[in-house]
Design a protein around this motif. Structure first.
Motif, PDB file in Angstrom:
ATOM      1  N   GLY A 424      42.441  54.507  47.404  1.00  0.00           N
ATOM      2  CA  GLY A 424      42.762  53.372  47.810  1.00  0.00           C
ATOM      3  C   GLY A 424      41.566  53.166  46.716  1.00  0.00           C
ATOM      4  O   GLY A 424      40.450  52.220  46.961  1.00  0.00           O
ATOM      5  N   VAL A 425      42.050  53.268  45.209  1.00  0.00           N
ATOM      6  CA  VAL A 425      41.050  52.701  44.429  1.00  0.00           C
ATOM      7  C   VAL A 425      41.775  50.717  43.957  1.00  0.00           C
ATOM      8  O   VAL A 425      40.886  50.006  44.037  1.00  0.00           O
ATOM      9  N   LEU A 426      42.310  50.793  43.724  1.00  0.00           N
ATOM     10  CA  LEU A 426      42.967  49.457  44.152  1.00  0.00           C
ATOM     11  C   LEU A 426      42.749  48.483  45.225  1.00  0.00           C
ATOM     12  O   LEU A 426      42.347  47.952  44.483  1.00  0.00           O
ATOM     13  N   PRO A 427      42.603  48.609  46.060  1.00  0.00           N
ATOM     14  CA  PRO A 427      42.232  47.589  46.804  1.00  0.00           C
ATOM     15  C   PRO A 427      40.387  48.101  46.590  1.00  0.00           C
ATOM     16  O   PRO A 427      40.141  46.614  47.336  1.00  0.00           O
ATOM     17  N   ALA A 428      39.810  49.189  46.252  1.00  0.00           N
ATOM     18  CA  ALA A 428      38.542  49.028  45.855  1.00  0.00           C
ATOM     19  C   ALA A 428      38.071  48.306  44.375  1.00  0.00           C
ATOM     20  O   ALA A 428      36.870  47.306  44.478  1.00  0.00           O
ATOM     21  N   LEU A 429      39.298  48.086  43.706  1.00  0.00           N
ATOM     22  CA  LEU A 429      38.819  47.161  42.390  1.00  0.00           C
ATOM     23  C   LEU A 429      38.970  45.595  42.599  1.00  0.00           C
ATOM     24  O   LEU A 429      38.148  44.626  41.882  1.00  0.00           O
ATOM     25  N   ALA A 430      39.293  45.509  43.842  1.00  0.00           N
ATOM     26  CA  ALA A 430      39.422  43.901  43.970  1.00  0.00           C
ATOM     27  C   ALA A 430      37.823  42.948  43.816  1.00  0.00           C
ATOM     28  O   ALA A 430      38.063  41.579  43.798  1.00  0.00           O
ATOM     29  N   ALA A 431      37.474  43.878  44.746  1.00  0.00           N
ATOM     30  CA  ALA A 431      35.702  43.613  44.585  1.00  0.00           C
ATOM     31  C   ALA A 431      34.983  43.063  42.837  1.00  0.00           C
ATOM     32  O   ALA A 431      34.622  41.791  43.259  1.00  0.00           O
ATOM     33  N   PRO A 432      35.300  44.091  42.621  1.00  0.00           N
ATOM     34  CA  PRO A 432      34.851  43.797  41.387  1.00  0.00           C
ATOM     35  C   PRO A 432      35.374  42.867  40.438  1.00  0.00           C
ATOM     36  O   PRO A 432      34.806  42.290  39.289  1.00  0.00           O
ATOM     37  N   ALA A 433      36.579  42.753  40.482  1.00  0.00           N
ATOM     38  CA  ALA A 433      37.216  41.853  39.915  1.00  0.00           C
ATOM     39  C   ALA A 433      37.242  39.855  40.425  1.00  0.00           C
ATOM     40  O   ALA A 433      37.632  39.577  39.619  1.00  0.00           O
ATOM     41  N   THR A 434      36.525  39.950  41.153  1.00  0.00           N
ATOM     42  CA  THR A 434      36.308  38.777  41.996  1.00  0.00           C
ATOM     43  C   THR A 434      35.082  38.414  42.078  1.00  0.00           C
ATOM     44  O   THR A 434      34.968  37.089  42.024  1.00  0.00           O
ATOM     45  N   LYS A 435      34.345  39.164  41.140  1.00  0.00           N
ATOM     46  CA  LYS A 435      33.313  38.764  40.601  1.00  0.00           C
ATOM     47  C   LYS A 435      32.811  37.616  39.409  1.00  0.00           C
ATOM     48  O   LYS A 435      33.601  37.632  39.008  1.00  0.00           O
ATOM     49  N   ARG A 436      32.036  36.765  39.381  1.00  0.00           N
ATOM     50  CA  ARG A 436      31.288  35.936  38.331  1.00  0.00           C
ATOM     51  C   ARG A 436      30.742  37.542  36.953  1.00  0.00           C
ATOM     52  O   ARG A 436      30.833  36.605  36.348  1.00  0.00           O
ATOM     53  N   ALA A 472      44.873  38.588  39.224  1.00  0.00           N
ATOM     54  CA  ALA A 472      45.811  37.214  39.643  1.00  0.00           C
ATOM     55  C   ALA A 472      43.300  36.636  39.418  1.00  0.00           C
ATOM     56  O   ALA A 472      43.500  36.002  38.047  1.00  0.00           O
ATOM     57  N   PRO A 473      43.143  37.198  39.798  1.00  0.00           N
ATOM     58  CA  PRO A 473      41.729  36.859  39.327  1.00  0.00           C
ATOM     59  C   PRO A 473      40.906  37.304  37.898  1.00  0.00           C
ATOM     60  O   PRO A 473      39.801  35.647  37.156  1.00  0.00           O
ATOM     61  N   ILE A 474      41.360  37.831  37.659  1.00  0.00           N
ATOM     62  CA  ILE A 474      40.774  38.908  36.111  1.00  0.00           C
ATOM     63  C   ILE A 474      41.490  37.890  35.053  1.00  0.00           C
ATOM     64  O   ILE A 474      40.506  37.537  34.124  1.00  0.00           O
ATOM     65  N   LEU A 475      42.301  37.083  35.684  1.00  0.00           N
ATOM     66  CA  LEU A 475      42.539  35.685  34.748  1.00  0.00           C
ATOM     67  C   LEU A 475      42.082  34.516  34.080  1.00  0.00           C
ATOM     68  O   LEU A 475      42.026  33.448  32.939  1.00  0.00           O
ATOM     69  N   TYR A 476      41.518  34.623  34.699  1.00  0.00           N
ATOM     70  CA  TYR A 476      40.474  32.995  35.134  1.00  0.00           C
ATOM     71  C   TYR A 476      38.984  33.820  33.885  1.00  0.00           C
ATOM     72  O   TYR A 476      38.790  32.593  34.302  1.00  0.00           O
ATOM     73  N   ASN A 477      39.004  35.219  33.495  1.00  0.00           N
ATOM     74  CA  ASN A 477      37.370  35.458  32.810  1.00  0.00           C
ATOM     75  C   ASN A 477      37.749  34.568  31.851  1.00  0.00           C
ATOM     76  O   ASN A 477      38.564  34.735  31.170  1.00  0.00           O
ATOM     77  N   LYS A 478      36.384  34.115  30.753  1.00  0.00           N
ATOM     78  CA  LYS A 478      37.085  33.654  29.197  1.00  0.00           C
ATOM     79  C   LYS A 478      36.105  34.564  28.195  1.00  0.00           C
ATOM     80  O   LYS A 478      35.951  34.459  27.265  1.00  0.00           O
ATOM     81  N   GLU A 479      36.498  36.082  29.225  1.00  0.00           N
ATOM     82  CA  GLU A 479      35.799  36.761  28.089  1.00  0.00           C
ATOM     83  C   GLU A 479      37.495  37.376  27.708  1.00  0.00           C
ATOM     84  O   GLU A 479      37.873  37.812  28.038  1.00  0.00           O
ATOM     85  N   SER A 480      38.003  37.490  26.352  1.00  0.00           N
ATOM     86  CA  SER A 480      38.926  37.752  25.250  1.00  0.00           C
ATOM     87  C   SER A 480      39.187  39.734  25.940  1.00  0.00           C
ATOM     88  O   SER A 480      40.430  39.552  25.821  1.00  0.00           O
ATOM     89  N   LYS A 481      38.326  40.304  25.538  1.00  0.00           N
ATOM     90  CA  LYS A 481      38.317  41.462  26.029  1.00  0.00           C
ATOM     91  C   LYS A 481      38.883  41.747  27.486  1.00  0.00           C
ATOM     92  O   LYS A 481      39.653  42.421  27.692  1.00  0.00           O
ATOM     93  N   ARG A 552      47.499  29.136  39.885  1.00  0.00           N
ATOM     94  CA  ARG A 552      46.437  28.788  39.028  1.00  0.00           C
ATOM     95  C   ARG A 552      46.255  30.179  38.171  1.00  0.00           C
ATOM     96  O   ARG A 552      46.511  30.019  37.123  1.00  0.00           O
ATOM     97  N   ALA A 553      47.202  30.969  38.392  1.00  0.00           N
ATOM     98  CA  ALA A 553      47.097  31.876  37.852  1.00  0.00           C
ATOM     99  C   ALA A 553      47.846  32.187  36.866  1.00  0.00           C
ATOM    100  O   ALA A 553      48.218  32.489  35.347  1.00  0.00           O
ATOM    101  N   ALA A 554      49.463  31.677  37.170  1.00  0.00           N
ATOM    102  CA  ALA A 554      50.230  31.483  36.279  1.00  0.00           C
ATOM    103  C   ALA A 554      50.390  30.475  35.468  1.00  0.00           C
ATOM    104  O   ALA A 554      51.297  30.236  34.157  1.00  0.00           O
ATOM    105  N   SER A 555      48.914  29.674  36.150  1.00  0.00           N
ATOM    106  CA  SER A 555      49.679  28.527  34.773  1.00  0.00           C
ATOM    107  C   SER A 555      48.408  28.859  34.340  1.00  0.00           C
ATOM    108  O   SER A 555      48.094  28.278  32.912  1.00  0.00           O
ATOM    109  N   ARG A 556      47.620  29.573  34.425  1.00  0.00           N
ATOM    110  CA  ARG A 556      46.506  29.897  33.593  1.00  0.00           C
ATOM    111  C   ARG A 556      46.708  31.237  32.632  1.00  0.00           C
ATOM    112  O   ARG A 556      46.987  31.046  30.990  1.00  0.00           O
ATOM    113  N   LEU A 557      48.223  31.610  32.537  1.00  0.00           N
ATOM    114  CA  LEU A 557      48.892  32.235  31.531  1.00  0.00           C
ATOM    115  C   LEU A 557      49.476  31.624  30.906  1.00  0.00           C
ATOM    116  O   LEU A 557      50.542  32.343  29.724  1.00  0.00           O
ATOM    117  N   ARG A 558      49.969  30.272  31.723  1.00  0.00           N
ATOM    118  CA  ARG A 558      50.495  29.921  30.779  1.00  0.00           C
ATOM    119  C   ARG A 558      50.049  28.877  29.106  1.00  0.00           C
ATOM    120  O   ARG A 558      50.597  28.926  28.882  1.00  0.00           O
TER     121      ARG A 558
END
Length: 721
Positions: A424-436, A472-481, A552-558
Motif C-alpha cells: 500500500g505504498v501508493l495510497p500512502a504517497l497521496a498524503a504527502p503529495a497533497t501537502k503545501r 495530479a496534485p504534484i503537477l501544481y507544484n512550482k519547483e522544477s525538480k 486542472r491537472a490536464a490544463s496544468r500539463l498543457r
C-alpha cells in the motif's frame, strides 16, 4: 487653666517608663573603641600564636577560627598577617591546635585573594600533605581547602603541578561521605572549562591529566559501589568532560567506564535507581556523537541494554532510547548491528508514539537505516515498513517528512517495487503529495520515479492502481525538480503501457489474469478509491488527469508544454504519448463514468420506488374495495344522507338525486358512460347519477351486488381519482 489638657497620674508613669527604656537602649562606647575588627587589635593575638605554651596556642587558634567564620573579618585577619602563624599551628603536635588552625584556613580560603597569598608564601604543598591525616576533622578541612583552590580558574594549575591529583584520588575512596563529596567536587572543578592559562593553554580543563593518572577508571568504579549522591556527581563530571572538548570523549572509551555505564542503564526496572538511569542514558546520548565511542559501545554490548529502555513505561527513558538509536544510526556497522539486534519492533513502537520528542528521533533513526540498500531490503519484511507507511499520513510534519524520505529510499531499492505496491505504498504517497510543503511533494515524486524506473511491470501496476490521483496534485507544484519527476513518471508509465499493449503478454486475456492476480492494496476504502482512477492505456491516463479537480491537472500539463525550457519539451513529449481524445469523446467518457459511479445509487432508488409503487397499488385496491362496498350498501338500504355521502365520492360534475331509485336494472349495459346512448327507461327513472362508471359485472341481480375482480376495482379506483 482653661484650654489645657488635664494630666493624670497614669500619664506621668508612662512617660517615666519611656524615658527609662530609652536610657537602657543607649550604649556608651569609649572614643577609642569600635564595632568592626581592626588589624592593629590582632597584633597581640598573632604574637600569642608563636608562644611555646600549648594552652596559649590552643586559645589563640580557637580565637582565630572563631573570627574567620565572619566573612568581613577574613581580609582583616590576612592583613594582620595571620596566614603564617596559622600554617605553623597546622604543624603542631597537639590535635586540638591543628583542628582549629585548619578550620580557620578552610574559612579563609573561600576568598580567592587569600588563596593567592597562600600560594605566594608556598603554603600549597603543606596543605596537600596535611590532607593525608587520619583525623576526620582535619581531612574535611583540608579537603575543603583543596576544593577552594580547584575552584579558582587561575590557581588550579598550581594545584595540579603540586601533585594535588594524586592526593585527590586517595580522597575519593574515603569512607567519610563529606570528604568524598569534597574530593569529587574538586575533580569536577578541575575538568570544568575556563580561561586559558599557562598550565591550561586550551582552557578546556584538566581531563587529560585525570585520564593519564587513571582517575577516570577509579571514578567508573564508584558508579557501582557507592550511593546515589556519589553516582550523580560522577555522571555529572563525565558529562562536563564530554561537553568541554570533542577530543575528551575518547577518554571515556575505556572498557571499565563503558561497562559501568551499561550496568547503570541496565537498572531501568528498579524504581529507586530511575534518576541515575536517566542520567546514564543521557550520557550515552552524548557518547554516541563520536564514531569511536559508537563502535566501542556496540562492542561492549550496550545495544541490548539500550533497546530495553524502549520497552520501559517511562517517557524520559523511551526518549533517551530513541535519541541513542538516532545517534548510533550513522555508521554502516552500527546500522547492521541495530538490525541484527532485533530493534525493528522497538523502533516501530517508538515511531508511533504520541510524544513528539520520542516519535521524531525514532523516525529519523529509521530514515537513516534506509540509506543503505541492503539494510533497506532487510526492513521490507519487518514491521518498520508498515510504520513508515502509516507515518506518511502523520499530522506532525517532521515525522511525515522523515517517513516519506524513508519510503522514497525504500522505493529506490531494486526488485522491491511490487512488494511495496502490495503493502500500500501508493495510497500512502497521496498524503504527502497533497501537502503545501515543497519537501514532502518532492519526496513523493522521487518515490514515484524510483518505482516507475524499476521495471515495466511495476510502472503498469502504478497505472492500474490509479497513480494519476497522486500525480495530479504534484503537477501544481512550482519547483522544477518536482515537476520534472512527475513528467518522468508519466513518460515511464506511458512507455510501459504501450510496450505491454504490443507484447504478447499484453493481450486482453493476459491482462485479465494479471487483474485476478493483483494483490489488495491497503484497506478496502483506499483500494476502492485508487481503483476508481485506474488506467490501462495512455489515453485513459489522460482522461484520468482530466477528471482530477475539474481538469486542472490536464490544463496544468498543457501550460507546461507551452514553456520554452527543457521542462516544456518534456511536457510536449508526455502529451504526445498521452494522445488526448476529442472533447465529445471526453464528454461521453465522463458521462459513462458518472453513470457507472451512480449505478449503485440508481439501483437502490429503483428498488425503493418499486416497493413504494407496489405498496401504493395495494392501498388503492383496499380503498376501492371499501368505496365499492359503501356505495352498494348505500344504494341498497341506505338513507338519503348515506346516498348523498356516497355520491360525494364521485368527481365533480355528477348530477345527484336525493330520491332513492325504485328499481335496479340487472342488465350491466344500463351503467354506461355519458357519451353512449341511453335507453328511455334510464332517464325516466329517478337515478343517483347521470354519469355512471363503466364497471363490468358489478351488479349481478336485482337488489343484490357482489364485489368485482381486481381489474374491475382498479378501473373503479382510476375513475374515482
Amino acid at each position: 487653666g482653661k484650654g489645657k489638657k488635664k494630666v493624670t497620674l497614669m500619664d506621668y508613669i508612662m512617660q517615666a517608663q519611656r524615658e527609662e527604656a530609652q536610657s537602657e537602649k543607649a550604649v556608651h562606647v569609649p572614643v577609642h573603641a569600635t564595632r568592626s575588627l581592626q588589624a592593629e587589635l590582632l597584633a597581640p593575638l598573632i604574637d600569642l600564636s608563636y608562644t611555646e605554651h600549648v594552652e596559649v596556642q590552643r586559645d589563640a587558634a580557637a580565637v582565630l577560627a572563631t573570627l574567620s567564620v565572619d566573612s568581613d573579618n577574613r581580609r582583616v585577619l590576612v592583613k594582620a598577617g595571620c596566614l603564617r602563624p596559622l600554617l605553623g599551628l597546622c604543624a603542631s603536635r597537639d590535635i586540638r591546635i591543628r583542628r582549629d588552625a585548619w578550620a580557620a584556613l578552610a574559612n579563609l580560603t573561600a576568598k580567592e585573594e587569600i588563596l593567592r597569598r597562600i600560594v605566594e608564601i608556598n603554603g600549597l604543598p603543606q596543605l596537600i600533605s596535611a590532607s593525608a591525616s587520619q583525623d576526620s576533622v582535619i581531612m574535611r578541612c583540608t579537603s575543603e581547602c583543596i576544593s577552594n583552590v580547584a575552584g579558582s580558574l587561575v590557581l588550579r594549575g598550581h594545584l595540579v603541578q603540586a601533585g594535588g591529583l594524586q592526593r585527590i584520588s586517595e580522597l575519593i575512596t574515603s569512607h567519610d561521605s563529606q570528604v568524598r563529596r569534597l574530593a569529587l567536587t574538586s575533580l569536577h572543578r578541575l575538568v570544568t572549562p575556563g580561561r586559558r592559562t599557562k598550565d591550561d593553554p586550551e582552557g578546556d580543563g584538566f581531563a587529560k591529566a585525570l585520564h593519564l593518572n587513571g582517575i577516570l577508571v577509579m571514578l567508573a568504579r564508584l558508579l557501582i559501589r557507592h550511593d546515589v549522591s556519589t553516582q550523580s556527581q560522577v555522571l555529572s563530571m563525565f558529562t562536563t568532560i564530554i561537553e568541554a572538548n570533542d577530543d575528551n570523549r575518547a577518554f571515556l572509551a575505556d572498557s571499565a567506564v563503558l561497562q559501568s555505564l551499561i550496568t547503570l542503564v541496565g537498572r531501568a526496572d528498579q524504581p529507586e535507581d530511575m534518576q541515575i538511569t536517566r542520567e546514564a542514558a543521557k550520557l550515552f546520548e552524548r557518547l554516541g556523537a563520536s564514531s569511536e565511542l559508537r563502535s566501542a559501545m556496540i562492542a561492549e554490548g550496550a545495544l541490548p541494554v539500550i533497546l530495553a529502555l524502549g520497552r520501559v513505561d517511562n517517557v524520559s527513558l523511551r526518549q533517551s532510547c530513541a535519541l541513542i538509536l538516532e545517534t548510533l544510526a550513522h555508521d554502516y556497522a552500527c546500522k547492521q548491528a541495530i538490525v541484527d539486534a532485533g530493534s525493528t519492533r522497538v523502533l516501530s513502537s517508538l515511531a508511533r508514539s504520541i510524544h513528539k520528542r520520542i516519535s521524531r528521533p525514532a523516525s529519523h533513526a529509521i530514515e537513516k537505516l534506509t540509506q543503505n540498500d541492503d539494510i533497506a531490503s532487510q526492513l521490507m519484511g519487518s514491521q518498520l515498513l508498515t510504520t513508515v507507511i502509516l507515518n506518511c499520513s502523520s499530522t506532525d510534519e517532521v515525522v511525515q517528512t522523515y517517513a516519506t524520505d524513508a519510503l522514497a529510499k525504500m522505493c529506490e531499492t531494486p526488485g522491491n517495487g511490487l512488494v511495496l505496491l502490495t503493502k500500500g505504498v501508493l495510497p500512502a504517497l497521496a498524503a504527502p503529495a497533497t501537502k503545501r510543503s515543497g519537501t514532502l511533494t518532492f519526496l513523493a515524486s522521487k518515490a514515484l520515479v524510483a518505482l516507475a524506473s524499476q521495471s515495466e511491470e511495476v510502472a503498469c501496476e502504478l497505472a492500474y492502481q490509479g497513480v494519476t490521483r497522486v500525480i495530479a496534485p504534484i503537477l501544481y507544484n512550482k519547483e522544477s525538480k518536482t515537476l520534472r519527476n512527475s513528467l518522468q513518471v508519466l513518460r515511464l508509465i506511458c512507455e510501459s503501457l504501450e510496450i505491454l499493449a504490443s507484447d504478447e503478454l499484453g493481450t486482453q486475456k493476459e491482462m485479465a489474469e494479471q487483474q485476478k492476480r493483483k494483490p489488495k492494496i491497503g484497506s478496502a476504502f483506499k483500494q476502492a478509491m485508487m481503483r476508481a482512477h485506474a488506467a490501462r492505456t495512455p489515453a485513459e491516463v489522460w482522461l484520468r488527469l482530466s477528471e482530477e479537480d475539474n481538469g486542472r491537472a490536464a490544463s496544468r500539463l498543457r501550460v507546461l508544454s507551452r514553456m520554452d525550457d527543457e521542462l516544456g519539451h518534456e511536457a510536449v513529449v508526455v502529451l504526445n504519448m498521452l494522445r488526448p481524445v476529442e472533447e465529445e469523446q471526453n464528454a461521453l467518457y465522463q458521462a459513462a463514468t458518472l453513470v457507472q459511479k451512480q449505478f449503485r445509487g440508481n439501483q437502490a432508488r429503483a428498488r425503493s420506488r418499486q416497493l413504494y409503487e407496489s405498496k401504493r397499488a395495494d392501498e388503492m385496491k383496499r380503498r376501492a374495495e371499501a368505496e365499492l362496498r359503501f356505495v352498494t350498501n348505500a344504494f341498497q338500504q341506505g338513507s338519503p344522507h348515506s346516498r348523498r355521502r356516497a355520491g360525494s365520492m364521485f368527481p365533480d360534475g355528477l348530477q345527484r338525486d336525493t330520491q332513492r331509485p325504485t328499481t335496479f336494472h340487472k342488465e350491466p349495459s344500463l351503467l354506461i358512460n355519458d357519451d353512449m346512448q341511453r335507453p328511455a327507461s334510464f332517464h325516466k327513472q329517478p337515478s343517483h347519477c347521470r354519469r355512471s362508471i363503466a364497471v363490468t359485472q358489478t351488479v349481478v341481480g336485482e337488489g343484490s351486488a357482489r364485489p368485482g375482480s381486481a381489474v374491475d376495482l382498479m378501473i373503479l379506483a382510476a375513475h374515482t381519482r
